[in-house]
Design an enzyme around this catalytic site. Structure first.
Site, PDB file in Angstrom:
ATOM      1  N   HIS A  72       0.841  -1.200   0.000  1.00  0.00           N
ATOM      2  CA  HIS A  72       0.000   0.000   0.000  1.00  0.00           C
ATOM      3  C   HIS A  72       0.876   1.250   0.000  1.00  0.00           C
ATOM      4  O   HIS A  72       1.816   1.353   0.779  1.00  0.00           O
ATOM      5  CB  HIS A  72      -0.910   0.025   1.232  1.00  0.00           C
ATOM      6  CG  HIS A  72      -2.128  -0.834   1.077  1.00  0.00           C
ATOM      7  ND1 HIS A  72      -3.321  -0.548   1.687  1.00  0.00           N
ATOM      8  CD2 HIS A  72      -2.334  -1.954   0.361  1.00  0.00           C
ATOM      9  CE1 HIS A  72      -4.218  -1.468   1.358  1.00  0.00           C
ATOM     10  NE2 HIS A  72      -3.634  -2.338   0.555  1.00  0.00           N
ATOM     11  N   LYS A 296       1.220  -0.492  15.085  1.00  0.00           N
ATOM     12  CA  LYS A 296       2.625  -0.583  15.470  1.00  0.00           C
ATOM     13  C   LYS A 296       3.018  -1.802  16.314  1.00  0.00           C
ATOM     14  O   LYS A 296       4.203  -2.118  16.435  1.00  0.00           O
ATOM     15  CB  LYS A 296       3.035   0.683  16.255  1.00  0.00           C
ATOM     16  CG  LYS A 296       3.130   1.919  15.402  1.00  0.00           C
ATOM     17  CD  LYS A 296       4.378   1.899  14.532  1.00  0.00           C
ATOM     18  CE  LYS A 296       4.328   2.871  13.399  1.00  0.00           C
ATOM     19  NZ  LYS A 296       4.103   2.272  12.080  1.00  0.00           N
ATOM     20  N   TYR A 384       4.092   6.381  10.263  1.00  0.00           N
ATOM     21  CA  TYR A 384       3.224   5.268   9.873  1.00  0.00           C
ATOM     22  C   TYR A 384       4.007   4.183   9.127  1.00  0.00           C
ATOM     23  O   TYR A 384       3.812   2.988   9.359  1.00  0.00           O
ATOM     24  CB  TYR A 384       2.057   5.773   9.013  1.00  0.00           C
ATOM     25  CG  TYR A 384       0.972   4.742   8.828  1.00  0.00           C
ATOM     26  CD1 TYR A 384      -0.013   4.559   9.795  1.00  0.00           C
ATOM     27  CD2 TYR A 384       0.943   3.918   7.702  1.00  0.00           C
ATOM     28  CE1 TYR A 384      -1.011   3.603   9.641  1.00  0.00           C
ATOM     29  CE2 TYR A 384      -0.048   2.955   7.543  1.00  0.00           C
ATOM     30  CZ  TYR A 384      -1.017   2.811   8.512  1.00  0.00           C
ATOM     31  OH  TYR A 384      -1.993   1.855   8.363  1.00  0.00           O
TER      32      TYR A 384
HETATM   33  P1  RFL Z   1       1.854 -12.603  21.101  1.00  0.00           P
HETATM   34  O1  RFL Z   1       1.395 -12.587  19.705  1.00  0.00           O
HETATM   35  O2  RFL Z   1       0.888 -12.269  22.176  1.00  0.00           O
HETATM   36  O3  RFL Z   1       2.484 -14.053  21.369  1.00  0.00           O
HETATM   37  C1  RFL Z   1       2.837 -14.480  22.675  1.00  0.00           C
HETATM   38  C2  RFL Z   1       2.858 -15.995  22.704  1.00  0.00           C
HETATM   39  O4  RFL Z   1       3.288 -16.388  24.011  1.00  0.00           O
HETATM   40  C3  RFL Z   1       2.451 -17.445  24.474  1.00  0.00           C
HETATM   41  N1  RFL Z   1       2.430 -17.423  25.951  1.00  0.00           N
HETATM   42  C4  RFL Z   1       3.052 -18.340  26.722  1.00  0.00           C
HETATM   43  N2  RFL Z   1       3.814 -19.387  26.411  1.00  0.00           N
HETATM   44  C5  RFL Z   1       4.309 -20.114  27.443  1.00  0.00           C
HETATM   45  N3  RFL Z   1       4.052 -19.847  28.739  1.00  0.00           N
HETATM   46  C6  RFL Z   1       3.300 -18.775  29.096  1.00  0.00           C
HETATM   47  N4  RFL Z   1       3.054 -18.498  30.386  1.00  0.00           N
HETATM   48  C7  RFL Z   1       2.766 -17.974  28.065  1.00  0.00           C
HETATM   49  N5  RFL Z   1       1.977 -16.883  28.041  1.00  0.00           N
HETATM   50  C8  RFL Z   1       1.791 -16.562  26.760  1.00  0.00           C
HETATM   51  C9  RFL Z   1       1.101 -17.162  23.857  1.00  0.00           C
HETATM   52  O5  RFL Z   1       0.316 -18.354  23.790  1.00  0.00           O
HETATM   53  C10 RFL Z   1       1.492 -16.619  22.493  1.00  0.00           C
HETATM   54  O6  RFL Z   1       1.548 -17.636  21.519  1.00  0.00           O
HETATM   55  O7  RFL Z   1       3.100 -11.599  21.306  1.00  0.00           O
HETATM   56  P2  RFL Z   1       4.252 -11.183  20.289  1.00  0.00           P
HETATM   57  O8  RFL Z   1       4.873 -12.372  19.640  1.00  0.00           O
HETATM   58  O9  RFL Z   1       5.121 -10.224  21.043  1.00  0.00           O
HETATM   59  O10 RFL Z   1       3.501 -10.397  19.104  1.00  0.00           O
HETATM   60  C11 RFL Z   1       2.873  -9.156  19.337  1.00  0.00           C
HETATM   61  C12 RFL Z   1       1.701  -8.955  18.361  1.00  0.00           C
HETATM   62  O11 RFL Z   1       0.868 -10.094  18.440  1.00  0.00           O
HETATM   63  C13 RFL Z   1       0.897  -7.678  18.674  1.00  0.00           C
HETATM   64  O12 RFL Z   1       1.772  -6.610  19.002  1.00  0.00           O
HETATM   65  C14 RFL Z   1       0.014  -7.215  17.499  1.00  0.00           C
HETATM   66  O13 RFL Z   1      -0.967  -8.160  17.206  1.00  0.00           O
HETATM   67  C15 RFL Z   1      -0.662  -5.867  17.798  1.00  0.00           C
HETATM   68  N6  RFL Z   1      -1.576  -5.423  16.732  1.00  0.00           N
HETATM   69  C16 RFL Z   1      -1.089  -4.824  15.588  1.00  0.00           C
HETATM   70  N7  RFL Z   1       0.238  -4.678  15.394  1.00  0.00           N
HETATM   71  C17 RFL Z   1       0.720  -4.132  14.221  1.00  0.00           C
HETATM   72  O14 RFL Z   1       1.950  -3.994  14.096  1.00  0.00           O
HETATM   73  N8  RFL Z   1      -0.108  -3.754  13.185  1.00  0.00           N
HETATM   74  C18 RFL Z   1      -1.452  -3.877  13.287  1.00  0.00           C
HETATM   75  O15 RFL Z   1      -2.157  -3.584  12.316  1.00  0.00           O
HETATM   76  C19 RFL Z   1      -2.006  -4.401  14.523  1.00  0.00           C
HETATM   77  N9  RFL Z   1      -3.319  -4.556  14.679  1.00  0.00           N
HETATM   78  C20 RFL Z   1      -2.958  -5.580  16.874  1.00  0.00           C
HETATM   79  C21 RFL Z   1      -3.819  -5.124  15.819  1.00  0.00           C
HETATM   80  C22 RFL Z   1      -3.504  -6.174  18.004  1.00  0.00           C
HETATM   81  C23 RFL Z   1      -4.879  -6.299  18.104  1.00  0.00           C
HETATM   82  N10 RFL Z   1      -5.380  -6.921  19.294  1.00  0.00           N
HETATM   83  C24 RFL Z   1      -6.364  -7.927  19.296  1.00  0.00           C
HETATM   84  C25 RFL Z   1      -4.712  -6.699  20.562  1.00  0.00           C
HETATM   85  C26 RFL Z   1      -5.186  -5.237  15.911  1.00  0.00           C
HETATM   86  C27 RFL Z   1      -5.730  -5.812  17.063  1.00  0.00           C
HETATM   87  C28 RFL Z   1      -7.226  -5.866  17.135  1.00  0.00           C
HETATM   88  C1  PHB Z   2      -5.880  -4.554  10.682  1.00  0.00           C
HETATM   89  O1  PHB Z   2      -6.208  -5.405  11.509  1.00  0.00           O
HETATM   90  O2  PHB Z   2      -5.954  -4.767   9.458  1.00  0.00           O
HETATM   91  C2  PHB Z   2      -5.400  -3.236  11.170  1.00  0.00           C
HETATM   92  C3  PHB Z   2      -5.400  -2.965  12.528  1.00  0.00           C
HETATM   93  C4  PHB Z   2      -4.949  -1.722  12.972  1.00  0.00           C
HETATM   94  C5  PHB Z   2      -4.519  -0.782  12.043  1.00  0.00           C
HETATM   95  C6  PHB Z   2      -4.507  -1.072  10.700  1.00  0.00           C
HETATM   96  C7  PHB Z   2      -4.953  -2.308  10.251  1.00  0.00           C
HETATM   97  O3  PHB Z   2      -4.100   0.442  12.470  1.00  0.00           O
END
Ligand code: RFL
Ligand code: PHB
Length: 389
Positions: A72, A296, A384
């Site tokens: 994008h 992020k 961004y």
């Molecule tokens: P994760 O993905 O939470 O993985 C952690 C893993 O550790 C395991 N775990 C354990 N294992 C052993 N013993 C324990 N006691 C444990 N406790 C936990 C878990 O089962 C899991 O498998 O962390 P990690 O790897 O640091 O990754 C981080 C990302 O997942 C997170 O920052 C992003 O998803 C945030 N996020 C976004 N980030 C972006 O860069 N761009 C985006 O567009 C974006 N959109 C989002 C998001 C997060 C969202 N939510 C639901 C919080 C949109 C949403 C809606």
């Molecule tokens: C996505 O889940 O596609 C997503 C989430 C947060 C953003 C952008 C995209 O800021």
């Protein structure tokens, strides 16, 4: 059993770090308390910075992302009934890649399996021990049997609710937190996205975001109250509300269809400092959380992995501790910049219950300034697409 690095958590941080270490010949074991399918069922991020794209390539897991991901070059800020395009590529020379976290995690799991990396899933009571001394180890319980893994280092990649950060004595940790007074209600549906670029909308009824996973799969979010219940949001109501928050040209074009995922996420900023305690390193969401408005979270996990991998490679390759000693400071510098950007995007785009008329006018003036000034649009675009590592 002995290994060089025990990685707690098989999310994007743990898998990426594990693959870079494996490729560099550094022995590692990944432990996760849940199974692969459960991890792959979590729908989260969708926007990758070029830095993250480069990391996946370095890990040897970028092939499918380049084939199926959507580069994008801009996105829209919608307010006052109109769209204002932020020309990311024109302003910064950089793009972002739209590719789901689920897909990326899948690719990293496949790569790990193909390269013979050891991962233990569905293992209980993972506990780091003696990381403040020179003989750290990790215990875990698989099928009722306790195992011990001796190691040089422990990487806490276990997310916000993980055990790693909780194992550090409270007195050694400083935390910073802001909880926002709303959440995001999100859906996934196999319908073509309403627009070919993302739309971030600020509307009197609340924030809305139109994102996507592919040309045929949409990811839509609306700002909601924290005590909102999913049961109260059948698809029709969700789409009606989303349409009301978008400029008419988009609302009129929206194709709707049944959602197959629906969830509410609270919004929070959180940082724990430092990110290293002796032989234990905190990586990704284990150390920090940002509200998703700036896209992020996952990208910060990638930059943490970059700094830690650099340090570990120098430690094993050149017998230098300089990189691991600098890890926390280097990572935190970038973390705080992303925390600031995520907070500012969140503040700019959402309706806060207690803003008042003055606050509302300031928000409108800021939006006008952002889209009317090339300097301000460039600052937004630069953040961004991702600040340099
Ligand atoms: P994760 O993905 O939470 O993985 C952690 C893993 O550790 C395991 N775990 C354990 N294992 C052993 N013993 C324990 N006691 C444990 N406790 C936990 C878990 O089962 C899991 O498998 O962390 P990690 O790897 O640091 O990754 C981080 C990302 O997942 C997170 O920052 C992003 O998803 C945030 N996020 C976004 N980030 C972006 O860069 N761009 C985006 O567009 C974006 N959109 C989002 C998001 C997060 C969202 N939510 C639901 C919080 C949109 C949403 C809606
Ligand atoms: C996505 O889940 O596609 C997503 C989430 C947060 C953003 C952008 C995209 O800021």
């Amino acid at each position: 059993m002995r290994t060089q690095v025990v990685i707690i958590g098989s999310g994007p941080s743990g898998l990426l770090l594990g693959q870079l270490l494996t490729n560099a010949g550094i022995d590692n074991v990944i432990l996760d308390r849940v199974g692969k399918d459960y991890i792959l069922g979590r729908v989260r991020a969708g926007v990758l910075e070029e830095g993250m794209v480069g990391m996946l390539d370095r890990a040897g897991a970028g092939g499918r992302m380049h084939r199926e991901g959507l580069p994008h070059e801009g996105f829209s800020l919608a307010f006052d009934g109109r769209d204002h395009r932020i020309d990311l590529f024109g302003l910064t020379g950089k793009r972002v890649m739209v590719y789901g976290q689920t897909e990326l995690t899948h690719d990293l799991m496949d790569r790990r399996e193909a390269s013979g990396g050891v991962s233990v899933y569905e293992t209980a009571n993972v506990t780091p021990h003696d990381f403040d001394g020179d003989k750290p180890y990790v215990t875990h319980e698989k099928d009722g049997v306790t195992h011990r893994i001796d190691c040089d280092f422990i990487a806490g990649c276990d997310g916000y609710h993980g055990v790693s950060r909780k194992s550090v004595p409270q007195s050694a940790l400083q935390t910073f937190e802001r909880v926002y007074p709303f959440g995001w209600l999100g859906i996934l549906a196999d319908v073509p996205p309403v627009n070919h670029e993302l739309i971030y909308a600020n509307h009197p009824r609340g924030f809305a975001l139109c994102s996507m996973r592919s040309q045929t799969r949409s990811r839509y979010y609306i700002q909601c109250a924290l005590d909102e219940k999913i049961e109260n949001w059948p698809d029709d109501r969700f789409y009606d509300e989303l349409r009301r928050r978008l400029p008419a040209e988009h609302a009129g074009n929206m194709i709707v269809g049944p959602s197959f995922e629906k969830s509410i996420a609270p919004l929070r900023s959180f940082v724990a400092e430092p990110m290293r305690f002796g032989a234990l390193f905190l990586v990704g969401d284990a150390a920090h959380i940002v509200p998703p408005t700036g896209a992020k979270g996952l990208n910060l996990a990638a930059s943490d992995v970059h700094y830690l991998f650099d340090g570990l490679r120098a430690y094993y390759g050149e017998k230098s501790s300089a990189g691991i000693d600098a890890y926390s400071d280097r990572a935190l510098k970038r973390v705080w910049r992303a925390v600031r950007f995520s907070w500012s995007m969140t503040t700019l785009m959402h309706r806060f219950p207690d803003t008042g008329e003055f606050g509302q006018k300031i928000q409108e003036a800021e939006l006008d300034y952002l889209v009317g000034s090339q300097a301000a649009s460039t600052a937004l675009a630069e953040n961004y697409v991702g600040l340099p590592y």
